[in-house]
Design a protein around this motif. Structure first.
Motif, PDB file in Angstrom:
ATOM      1  N   CYS A   1       0.832  -1.209   0.000  1.00 32.75           N
ATOM      2  CA  CYS A   1       0.000   0.000   0.000  1.00 32.75           C
ATOM      3  C   CYS A   1       0.864   1.255   0.000  1.00 32.75           C
ATOM      4  O   CYS A   1       0.583   2.225  -0.725  1.00 32.75           O
ATOM      5  CB  CYS A   1      -0.921   0.020   1.213  1.00 32.75           C
TER       6      CYS A   1
ATOM      7  N   LYS B   1       1.082   4.196  -3.081  1.00 29.90           N
ATOM      8  CA  LYS B   1       0.762   5.603  -2.821  1.00 29.90           C
ATOM      9  C   LYS B   1       1.842   6.558  -3.299  1.00 29.90           C
ATOM     10  O   LYS B   1       1.599   7.763  -3.423  1.00 29.90           O
ATOM     11  CB  LYS B   1       0.514   5.813  -1.320  1.00 29.90           C
TER      12      LYS B   1
ATOM     13  N   CYS C   1       0.434  10.058 -14.341  1.00 27.09           N
ATOM     14  CA  CYS C   1      -0.016  10.578 -13.055  1.00 27.09           C
ATOM     15  C   CYS C   1       0.310  12.066 -12.976  1.00 27.09           C
ATOM     16  O   CYS C   1       1.437  12.486 -13.277  1.00 27.09           O
ATOM     17  CB  CYS C   1       0.659   9.816 -11.916  1.00 27.09           C
TER      18      CYS C   1
ATOM     19  N   ARG D   1      -4.092  10.136  -8.149  1.00 20.15           N
ATOM     20  CA  ARG D   1      -4.204   8.937  -7.333  1.00 20.15           C
ATOM     21  C   ARG D   1      -5.227   9.124  -6.215  1.00 20.15           C
ATOM     22  O   ARG D   1      -5.577  10.231  -5.829  1.00 20.15           O
ATOM     23  CB  ARG D   1      -2.848   8.580  -6.703  1.00 20.15           C
ATOM     24  N   GLY D   2      -5.658   7.980  -5.673  1.00 17.43           N
ATOM     25  CA  GLY D   2      -6.449   7.976  -4.447  1.00 17.43           C
ATOM     26  C   GLY D   2      -7.886   8.422  -4.608  1.00 17.43           C
ATOM     27  O   GLY D   2      -8.484   8.324  -5.690  1.00 17.43           O
ATOM     28  N   LYS D   3      -8.438   8.914  -3.525  1.00 15.04           N
ATOM     29  CA  LYS D   3      -9.829   9.335  -3.495  1.00 15.04           C
ATOM     30  C   LYS D   3     -10.034  10.560  -4.364  1.00 15.04           C
ATOM     31  O   LYS D   3      -9.196  11.460  -4.405  1.00 15.04           O
ATOM     32  CB  LYS D   3     -10.239   9.634  -2.052  1.00 15.04           C
TER      33      LYS D   3
ATOM     34  N   GLN E   1      -5.558   1.939  -5.817  1.00 15.31           N
ATOM     35  CA  GLN E   1      -5.059   3.205  -5.297  1.00 15.31           C
ATOM     36  C   GLN E   1      -4.975   4.279  -6.375  1.00 15.31           C
ATOM     37  O   GLN E   1      -5.229   5.462  -6.127  1.00 15.31           O
ATOM     38  CB  GLN E   1      -3.680   2.997  -4.677  1.00 15.31           C
ATOM     39  N   ASN E   2      -4.624   3.886  -7.597  1.00 16.44           N
ATOM     40  CA  ASN E   2      -4.382   4.876  -8.650  1.00 16.44           C
ATOM     41  C   ASN E   2      -5.630   5.279  -9.417  1.00 16.44           C
ATOM     42  O   ASN E   2      -5.740   6.427  -9.855  1.00 16.44           O
ATOM     43  CB  ASN E   2      -3.329   4.347  -9.628  1.00 16.44           C
TER      44      ASN E   2
ATOM     45  N   THR F   1      -9.870   4.469  -5.512  1.00 13.32           N
ATOM     46  CA  THR F   1      -9.936   5.320  -4.318  1.00 13.32           C
ATOM     47  C   THR F   1      -8.809   4.916  -3.379  1.00 13.32           C
ATOM     48  O   THR F   1      -8.002   4.038  -3.701  1.00 13.32           O
ATOM     49  CB  THR F   1     -11.309   5.195  -3.625  1.00 13.32           C
ATOM     50  N   ASP F   2      -8.718   5.568  -2.223  1.00 11.43           N
ATOM     51  CA  ASP F   2      -7.665   5.231  -1.263  1.00 11.43           C
ATOM     52  C   ASP F   2      -7.855   3.815  -0.725  1.00 11.43           C
ATOM     53  O   ASP F   2      -8.967   3.391  -0.397  1.00 11.43           O
ATOM     54  CB  ASP F   2      -7.676   6.223  -0.097  1.00 11.43           C
TER      55      ASP F   2
ATOM     56  N   ASN G   1     -14.591   4.192   1.818  1.00  9.43           N
ATOM     57  CA  ASN G   1     -14.196   4.782   0.535  1.00  9.43           C
ATOM     58  C   ASN G   1     -14.768   3.989  -0.635  1.00  9.43           C
ATOM     59  O   ASN G   1     -15.226   4.558  -1.627  1.00  9.43           O
ATOM     60  CB  ASN G   1     -12.672   4.822   0.429  1.00  9.43           C
TER      61      ASN G   1
END
Length: 518
Positions: free
Chosen positions: A65, A69, A128, A161-163, A213-214, A217-218, A505
């Motif tokens: 993880c 990130k 990204c 990335r993420g949420k 993650q990408n 969401t987180d 999430n």
């Protein structure tokens, strides 16, 4: 039914920021109608490898993880396999002189079952929009295998990335209200979620964590919640060909290129009278040809499947044992040994090929003995057991032995043409370690495994052209939702646990996906 079991190239549609809007309808339709979608990613790095194979799976997940990130997905490959039907036909493997006798007796006649797939493959270049780590080893590996970083920075499809941020969410809501939601990187994953299509990976744990993650969401804090989220995201199942190859088929090696090439050769060159074949068709015209790149994967002109049996000792000295066993060598292109996958496969297949050839000879000798028995008996009666006949017979036996020995000696000669064929194939092969072609290799392995371990429900002829869903296949459930875990003798089971519910999430993200698809 169109398609072939022997193909030499695979068309891959290259998608970037400049053409994603144009290609999107074809991509969406291919995913929606697929029996399964095989996927692969190219990543900017994996961090400390030792942490990623920690003994404790919760620790392994936590470490991965942290990597996901700070690193990014550079490209995403999707290969959409649509099973159009299964056809069974009688085949005759006898020699021309034996055809009449075989037809009369029914011997020598078998059946070939052909699984017909329509395949469309896409390679999506991603970029990204946040800072991310690019590891030197990953950069070197990708450049050596043809990855163009200049092209990625110039035309990669951007994402965060993420949420989703509040700005992104409001923008999507505005577009959705206008019924004009534009294609973007996150919606690549949304298409799969909308379509409820099974997804296939080769050693997919890392890919799944990075994609979550990408592009989703987180990540949740623990692995059981992550697996529960995946089970709800992909209700039709996740399949991992590395797990299936190691624990179901148990091949000598399980890295992607080895397994693909082994199945490709077996699929095109097998000669048994009771067999399965996967026939693939690549539809033309749905995408501008300017966006298509062909990855070459020609079959060798000589190999053990064709009864060309090289000398094992020569091959052992020639090929890189590290690469042959694991698909990786620390010396890379500086290695003095050969990384030619066809030579590696020939070395692994020598024993099997010799046994197959020996069995064939025994069958031929038995047939000849049966045909000659009456003639030999008649001659011995006429000559009243003359000793000269026994001498002639002895010479005959020695001649057969000498012929067999000569054949073995010839087969053990590693010819220049054989070596040249293998090295030219390796040098001329394109598409290796591109996410799109790797996704196709994964999908082809899955298609071959399905043809071997499952069957079509109902009357086979009646389903041609309709498209067969994975859930229609018999005995497929034991293949699904088992993700390979490196160094473990048990897979990760993708399912909701009594000890973990889905993450907050995930619930928010899947709800937005469902509203958008409604």
């Amino acid at each position: 039914m169109p398609g072939t079991s022997r193909f030499s190239e695979v068309p891959v549609v290259d998608i970037n920021a400049n053409n994603i809007k144009e290609v999107w309808p074809s991509l969406a339709l291919a995913v929606k109608t697929a029996t399964f979608v095989a996927m692969d990613t190219e990543l900017s790095g994996l961090g400390n490898r030792k942490l990623l194979v920690a003994k404790s799976l919760p620790d392994r997940y936590k470490n991965l993880c942290e990597v996901a990130k700070t690193r990014s997905v550079l490209s995403l490959g999707l290969s959409c396999f649509k099973l159009q039907g299964v056809d069974q036909a009688a085949v005759n493997q006898t020699t021309p002189s034996d055809t009449t006798a075989a037809d009369a007796s029914g011997e020598g006649v078998g059946h070939i079952k052909q699984w017909h797939f329509s395949v469309q493959t896409f390679n999506v270049l991603l970029l990204c929009s946040e800072d991310y780590v690019v590891e030197p080893d990953a950069l070197k590996f990708l450049v050596e295998h043809g990855f163009d970083f200049n092209r990625q920075y110039a035309s990669g499809v951007s994402y965060y990335r993420g949420k989703e941020s509040q700005t992104e969410t409001e923008s999507e809501k505005a577009k959705s209200a206008k019924k004009a939601a534009g294609p973007n990187a996150r919606r690549l994953l949304d298409i799969l979620l909308w379509s409820n299509v099974p997804i296939v990976f080769h050693n997919g744990f890392v890919d799944l964590v990075f994609l979550y993650q990408n592009l989703y969401t987180d990540l949740p804090s623990n692995v059981q919640t992550f697996l529960a989220d995946l089970a709800e995201m992909f209700p039709e199942g996740i399949l991992d060909t590395k797990y299936l190859v190691e624990f179901v088929d148990r091949l000598p090696a399980s890295y992607l290129e080895y397994v693909f090439r082994k199945w490709q050769r077996r699929n095109a060159l097998q000669t048994s009278t009771e067999r399965h074949e996967v026939c693939v068709e690549f539809p033309q015209g749905s995408v501008n040809p300017a966006h298509v790149t062909c990855s070459h994967c020609d079959l060798p002109s000589t190999c053990v499947e064709m009864d060309y049996i090289p000398k094992a000792a020569v091959l052992q000295n020639l090929v890189c044992q590290s690469f042959g066993g694991h698909g990786w060598c620390s010396k890379g292109k500086q290695c003095p040994k050969s990384h030619a996958i066809d030579l590696i496969l020939d070395l692994d297949g020598i024993k099997t090929a010799k046994n197959r050839k020996r069995r064939r000879k025994l069958q031929q000798h038995k047939g000849q003995a049966a045909d000659n028995e009456e003639s030999v008996h008649h001659e011995s009666m006429e000559d009243d057991g003359d000793a000269s006949d026994m001498h002639d017979g002895s010479e005959c036996g020695n001649a057969e032995d000498q012929t067999g020995k000569a054949t073995d000696d010839n087969a053990d000669t590693l010819t220049e043409a054989y070596l040249k064929s293998s090295f030219l194939l390796e040098a001329g092969r394109s598409g290796g370690h591109r996410a799109g072609f790797d996704a196709f290799m994964t999908g082809f392995i899955m298609a071959c495994l399905l043809s071997k371990h499952t069957s079509v429900d109902g009357t086979e002829e009646s389903v041609f052209g309709a498209g067969i869903k994975l859930k229609q296949l018999k005995k497929v459930d034991h293949l699904r939702n088992k993700v390979y875990a490196t160094g473990k003798d048990q897979p990760l089971i993708v399912a909701k646990s009594n000890f973990a519910s889905t993450s907050k999430n995930h619930k928010e993200r899947i709800e937005r996906v469902r509203k958008t698809s409604a």
